[in-house]
Design an enzyme around this catalytic site. Structure first.
Site, mmCIF file in Angstrom:
data_model
loop_
_atom_site.group_PDB
_atom_site.id
_atom_site.type_symbol
_atom_site.label_atom_id
_atom_site.label_comp_id
_atom_site.label_asym_id
_atom_site.label_seq_id
_atom_site.Cartn_x
_atom_site.Cartn_y
_atom_site.Cartn_z
ATOM 1 N N GLU A 82 1.455 -0.880 -0.292
ATOM 2 C CA GLU A 82 0.189 0.287 0.106
ATOM 3 C C GLU A 82 0.742 1.533 0.120
ATOM 4 O O GLU A 82 0.446 2.257 -0.619
ATOM 5 C CB GLU A 82 -1.230 -0.138 1.270
ATOM 6 C CG GLU A 82 -2.050 1.396 1.433
ATOM 7 C CD GLU A 82 -3.492 0.467 1.697
ATOM 8 O OE1 GLU A 82 -3.107 -0.037 2.300
ATOM 9 O OE2 GLU A 82 -4.308 1.782 1.668
ATOM 10 N N ASP A 83 2.012 1.613 0.615
ATOM 11 C CA ASP A 83 2.942 2.988 1.064
ATOM 12 C C ASP A 83 4.508 2.061 0.262
ATOM 13 O O ASP A 83 4.698 3.620 -0.120
ATOM 14 C CB ASP A 83 2.894 3.225 2.488
ATOM 15 C CG ASP A 83 1.702 2.980 3.101
ATOM 16 O OD1 ASP A 83 0.600 3.949 2.366
ATOM 17 O OD2 ASP A 83 1.508 2.760 4.258
#
Ligand code: MN
Length: 503
Positions: A82-83
């Site tokens: 996700e990041d």
């Protein structure tokens, strides 16, 4: 080496010496760490800390919960997709399919918007989350570890955003932790969120409770000394400690109509906890306790060993007259029950993992009987079973529409707490599921702000409020015609019997 690099490698060094030689795959965990460091290179949290330390905290918590290597690895990697710009394929190539699926599960749950609650969308999201959970409970445990660290670092966010996350924690994650039997985590999440969501009330409870906590602490200390000597006379090994009622649950109790902020009516602001080896020792301990401190009539003993709570909680609670006639709650349980009460499903998982290893004493593990309380979480298990039946994962999203929870509804208290009830449940069922004491003060009910009859059938998403009488009111026998939960039924019958045969 920059000071960041130094901090990062120091923190990992500490973690590594913690886990070394403790049955986890240190090399694989190290590999995940190196991967996460690259993925999160240069990233910072809102607190200013290097991002990758967040990943490490999550892994550390999962290790504390005694989860397996895959969970710890997935915990360290949980934000890399996700990041950190990593791909699911990279993870499965480097760490295997199992880890990749866990990380993917956590990423999917993060996409579910749980805020903006109390509408259909919210219920649907809650359902998706439960489905994800049923697929692999470790996903939820990773998410809970993630949320715990996010709550600890909430001060890094602007207050509005922090407040929303805190509210979501109170509404969803803390009750979820409770439902999974993770009492310790639930308390921690509650107390971390409390000041953000109800800041004035938080300050009020904090200030007003201080003197009571202090007094209770010294009182418990005196009782502890007396009990320790009695236990040693009887040659019964035990560990005695005091436990403070956590602030959020204290507040909720103070708000109850039968308490109305009267601290004198709260008998468990500090409780005593006696841990012993076996179940029979629990009852012996109860005898020793009552030999010194008499149980309070009527409210005295609750035996949650003979009759565990729905989430599997086991313990004997007794309220006794302590020194100076002060009422004190004493909780008696085995070490295993204690581990279970604190860590719930995580404890179950840890022991199930032990069991799969070779050379572990089967009999010893059987004695721990974690399976027994696990089955109390039957609806979670039902979901898990149902999930297994879905062969094609492509059907997964479609399957979400299939109402696996069709026999359950979710309703909310005015404060936003979620309660799950069977379909057809009424405000009376709700009152009994909130607290037996509330059920003694039912005058009427409001659903979504409108007055309804007591046999009104609730639906998911309803906000239910009980209109209270001033004094205790005996339940009506007519209620038995429409209540749906066995809890309400048996409590009504019990209270009616009591009224027929006053002691
Ligand atoms: Mn995270």
């Amino acid at each position: 080496m920059s000071s960041d690099d130094q901090l990062i490698s120091e923190e990992y060094g500490k973690f590594q010496s913690l886990i070394m030689g403790n049955g986890v795959d240190v090399d694989m965990i190290r590999k995940a760490w190196e991967f996460a460091k690259i993925a999160h290179f240069g990233q910072r949290r809102n607190t200013g800390e290097p991002f990758v330390l967040h990943a490490l905290e999550v892994g550390k918590k999962l290790y504390e919960w005694k989860l397996d290597t895959e969970s710890i690895v997935a915990g360290i990697l949980h934000d890399t997709v996700e990041d950190g710009g990593a791909e699911k394929e990279d993870l499965s190539k480097e760490f295997g399919e199992e880890v990749a699926v866990l990380v993917d599960g956590v990423t999917k749950i993060s996409d579910i918007k749980l805020r903006g609650s109390m509408n259909e969308e919210f219920i649907e999201n809650l359902r998706k989350m439960f489905l994800a959970m049923a697929k692999d409970l470790r996903v939820i445990l990773i998410k809970l570890a993630d949320r715990l660290h996010n709550m600890k670092t909430l001060h890094g966010l602007d207050p509005a955003k922090g407040g929303r996350i805190a509210k979501e924690t109170l509404e969803i994650y803390a009750p979820l932790a409770e439902r999974l039997g993770m009492g310790q985590l639930k308390a921690e999440l509650d107390d971390l969120a409390f000041p953000y969501v109800y800041s004035d009330e938080y300050k009020k409870v904090l200030n007003q409770s201080r003197a009571f906590y202090k007094y209770a602490e010294s009182h418990i200390e005196k009782m502890k000394r007396a009990l320790l000597s009695a236990f040693s006379d009887f040659n019964l090994k035990c560990t005695i400690s005091g436990r403070k009622k956590h602030l959020y649950s204290l507040w909720k109790k103070l708000e109850r109509p039968d308490i109305e902020w009267d601290f004198e009516k709260i008998h468990d602001i500090m409780a005593m906890r006696i841990l012993v080896e076996t179940v029979s020792d629990c009852y012996k301990a109860l005898g020793i306790v009552h030999g010194i401190y008499k149980p309070v009539p009527h409210i005295g003993i609750s035996d949650f060993i003979a009759q565990p709570k729905p989430n599997g909680y086991r313990s004997i609670h007794t309220k006794v007259f302590g020194h100076e006639g002060k009422i004190v709650e004493i909780q008696i349980r085995t070490y295993i029950m204690h581990e279970e009460a604190e860590n719930g499903i995580a404890a179950h998982w840890a022991y199930a993992g032990e069991k799969s290893k070779k050379g572990v004493d089967e009999e010893k593990l059987e004695k721990l009987s974690f399976g027994k309380s696990f089955s109390k979480l039957s609806w979670v298990k039902q979901l898990a079973d149902w999930q297994k039946e879905i062969k094609d994962t492509k059907d997964y999203l479609n399957a979400v529409k299939f109402d696996a929870l069709s026999s359950r509804i979710f309703v909310f208290s005015p404060k936003g707490d979620v309660f799950d009830l069977p379909v057809g449940a009424t405000p009376v069922d709700y009152a009994f599921s909130v607290h037996t004491d509330l059920s003694g003060y039912i005058k009427g009910a409001k659903v979504n702000g409108k007055i309804v009859s007591l046999d009104h059938q609730l639906i998911s998403g309803d906000v239910v409020e009980i209109i209270k009488t001033k004094n205790y009111k005996q339940p009506s026998a007519d209620w038995l015609d429409f209540v749906k939960t066995t809890q309400a039924k048996s409590q009504i019958e019990k209270q009616l019997r009591k009224a027929d045969n006053p002691i």
